[in-house]
Design a protein around this motif. Structure first.
Motif, PDB file in Angstrom:
ATOM      1  N   THR A  45      19.375   5.700  12.211  1.00  0.00           N
ATOM      2  CA  THR A  45      19.195   4.081  10.424  1.00  0.00           C
ATOM      3  C   THR A  45      18.237   4.085  10.824  1.00  0.00           C
ATOM      4  OG1 THR A  45      21.178   3.204  12.443  1.00  0.00           O
ATOM      5  CG2 THR A  45      20.006   2.133  11.247  1.00  0.00           C
TER       6      THR A  45
ATOM      7  N   THR B 197      20.010   2.839   5.747  1.00  0.00           N
ATOM      8  CA  THR B 197      21.184   3.501   5.629  1.00  0.00           C
ATOM      9  C   THR B 197      21.711   2.854   6.519  1.00  0.00           C
ATOM     10  OG1 THR B 197      19.998   5.092   7.855  1.00  0.00           O
ATOM     11  CG2 THR B 197      19.408   5.464   4.893  1.00  0.00           C
ATOM     12  N   HIS B 198      23.100   3.420   6.514  1.00  0.00           N
ATOM     13  CA  HIS B 198      24.392   3.267   7.411  1.00  0.00           C
ATOM     14  C   HIS B 198      25.446   4.320   8.497  1.00  0.00           C
ATOM     15  CE1 HIS B 198      23.397  -0.850   6.123  1.00  0.00           C
ATOM     16  NE2 HIS B 198      24.010  -0.603   5.278  1.00  0.00           N
TER      17      HIS B 198
END
Length: 125
Positions: free
Chosen positions: A108, A98-99
């Motif tokens: 994250t 994830t960002h």
């Protein structure tokens, strides 16, 4: 089930539960880790709990820890310095799944080198 934020001290006070959860989660395929791996995670947790920015949460059922989670809210060096060298997670085979949308906000998630969903992650351009 209840979720609670835990300090390092609070999580370490429940190290037997944390060890049991780890052993149950990683003793079968595809990891097939032996009991010494669960002992090792508790040794690392003892060191990690004193690091700057350490935080933890736990899922509890009837006051029994059934799902520990740990993270760091900050890196020990400024983020600008991290962009100038390969990140440790990349060197160790972890994949960022994830960002966060903004700098220094959000969560994250990283998947380990043997995580079964690691290959399904969309890599950055």
């Amino acid at each position: 089930m209840a979720l609670r934020r835990l300090s390092g001290v609070e999580l370490l006070a429940r190290h037997e539960d944390a060890r049991r959860v780890y052993a149950e989660a990683f003793s079968g395929p595809p990891w097939s880790e032996d009991a010494s791996a669960a002992d090792g995670i508790i040794r690392r947790l003892t060191d990690d709990a004193t690091r700057l920015g350490f935080t933890a949460a736990g899922a509890f059922r009837n006051d029994r820890l059934v799902g520990p989670a740990t993270a760091w809210t900050r890196w020990p060096v400024p983020a600008a310095d991290l962009r100038q060298c390969p990140r440790g997670d990349q060197l160790l085979g972890w994949t960022q799944a994830t960002h966060p949308a903004c700098v220094d906000t959000g969560i994250t998630v990283f998947l380990g080198p043997r995580h079964p969903a690691r290959t399904a992650v969309t890599l950055p351009l």
